[in-house]
Design an enzyme around this catalytic site. Structure first.
Site, PDB file in Angstrom:
ATOM      1  N   LYS A 265      38.994  45.505  34.069  1.00  0.00           N
ATOM      2  CA  LYS A 265      38.587  46.908  33.958  1.00  0.00           C
ATOM      3  C   LYS A 265      39.243  47.495  32.700  1.00  0.00           C
ATOM      4  CE  LYS A 265      38.551  48.871  38.305  1.00  0.00           C
ATOM      5  NZ  LYS A 265      39.012  49.847  39.314  1.00  0.00           N
TER       6      LYS A 265
ATOM      7  N   ASP B 205      40.725  44.711  48.413  1.00  0.00           N
ATOM      8  CA  ASP B 205      40.700  45.530  49.619  1.00  0.00           C
ATOM      9  C   ASP B 205      40.863  47.012  49.336  1.00  0.00           C
ATOM     10  OD1 ASP B 205      43.853  46.327  50.781  1.00  0.00           O
ATOM     11  OD2 ASP B 205      43.587  45.187  48.936  1.00  0.00           O
TER      12      ASP B 205
ATOM     13  N   ASP C 222      43.531  46.268  35.808  1.00  0.00           N
ATOM     14  CA  ASP C 222      43.097  47.587  35.358  1.00  0.00           C
ATOM     15  C   ASP C 222      44.113  48.163  34.382  1.00  0.00           C
ATOM     16  OD1 ASP C 222      44.953  48.393  37.314  1.00  0.00           O
ATOM     17  OD2 ASP C 222      43.422  49.122  38.664  1.00  0.00           O
TER      18      ASP C 222
ATOM     19  N   LYS D 221      47.568  39.626  47.728  1.00  0.00           N
ATOM     20  CA  LYS D 221      46.674  38.933  48.620  1.00  0.00           C
ATOM     21  C   LYS D 221      45.278  38.830  48.011  1.00  0.00           C
ATOM     22  CE  LYS D 221      48.998  40.788  52.668  1.00  0.00           C
ATOM     23  NZ  LYS D 221      48.891  41.753  53.754  1.00  0.00           N
ATOM     24  N   GLY D 222      44.992  39.716  47.076  1.00  0.00           N
ATOM     25  CA  GLY D 222      43.632  39.844  46.562  1.00  0.00           C
ATOM     26  C   GLY D 222      43.055  38.625  45.890  1.00  0.00           C
TER      27      GLY D 222
ATOM     28  N   GLU E 272      44.648  36.204  38.946  1.00  0.00           N
ATOM     29  CA  GLU E 272      44.642  37.589  39.411  1.00  0.00           C
ATOM     30  C   GLU E 272      43.224  37.981  39.816  1.00  0.00           C
ATOM     31  OE1 GLU E 272      45.906  40.013  40.937  1.00  0.00           O
ATOM     32  OE2 GLU E 272      47.363  40.748  39.501  1.00  0.00           O
TER      33      GLU E 272
END
Length: 174
Positions: A129, A157, A101, A41-42, A97
């Protein structure tokens, strides 16, 4: 325990960088079309804003892939919760995306999508990251490289909260 969010990237910084990425994609795909795969969902906020700034024809599809659950660290277990609705065979595909990370999820996903025979397959991330990377993943378009902090906002989130913040913030617990 209380939660606190400190601004890392302002709405203005995000808007400016997304416009630059949209211009770059538009130049590189001039005369062609692109098929964006939004990783739910990000990535929804980033995908929508980016799509508005791409001037070549754009189609969209969605996947839901998770390795987090309700934790602040990746579980390492990757699940495809929603697959694509249509074939990507022969298409110029850009996976969108929110953040990379460890790289595990994207490595898995890109290997899976490569088997589906797209014309081209590229990766675009809003946040990278690199200090957390355990698997080599090549990004074609990167918004910002950020430190190893847990970030929220602009679609990202913590346990389904903070997605609606118009900026990227560092979440801390007091």
């Amino acid at each position: 325990m209380s939660e606190r969010v400190r601004v890392l990237l302002s709405e203005e910084e995000l808007d400016q960088r997304i416009a630059q990425i949209g211009q770059q994609i538009s130049r590189e795909y001039a005369g062609e079309s692109v098929h964006l795969i939004c990783i739910l969902k990000g990535s929804i906020f980033f995908t929508c804003e980016l799509a508005k700034r791409i001037t070549v024809p754009v189609t969209l599809d969605f996947m839901c892939v998770s390795s987090y659950g309700s934790s602040t660290v990746s579980s390492g277990v990757i699940q495809i919760k929603k697959d694509l609705d249509e074939s990507i065979e022969g298409k110029n595909v850009i996976v969108i995306e929110d953040i990379i990370d460890t790289g595990r999820t994207l490595k898995y996903l890109l290997e899976d999508l490569t088997k589906r025979n797209p014309k081209t397959l590229r990766l675009c991330t809003l946040l990278d990251k690199p200090d957390r990377r355990v698997t080599d993943v090549k990004t074609d378009y990167t918004g910002f490289e950020i430190p190893d902090e847990f970030v929220v906002g602009y679609g990202l989130d913590y346990d389904q909260r903070y997605r609606n913040l118009p900026y990227i913030g560092i979440l801390s617990f007091d």
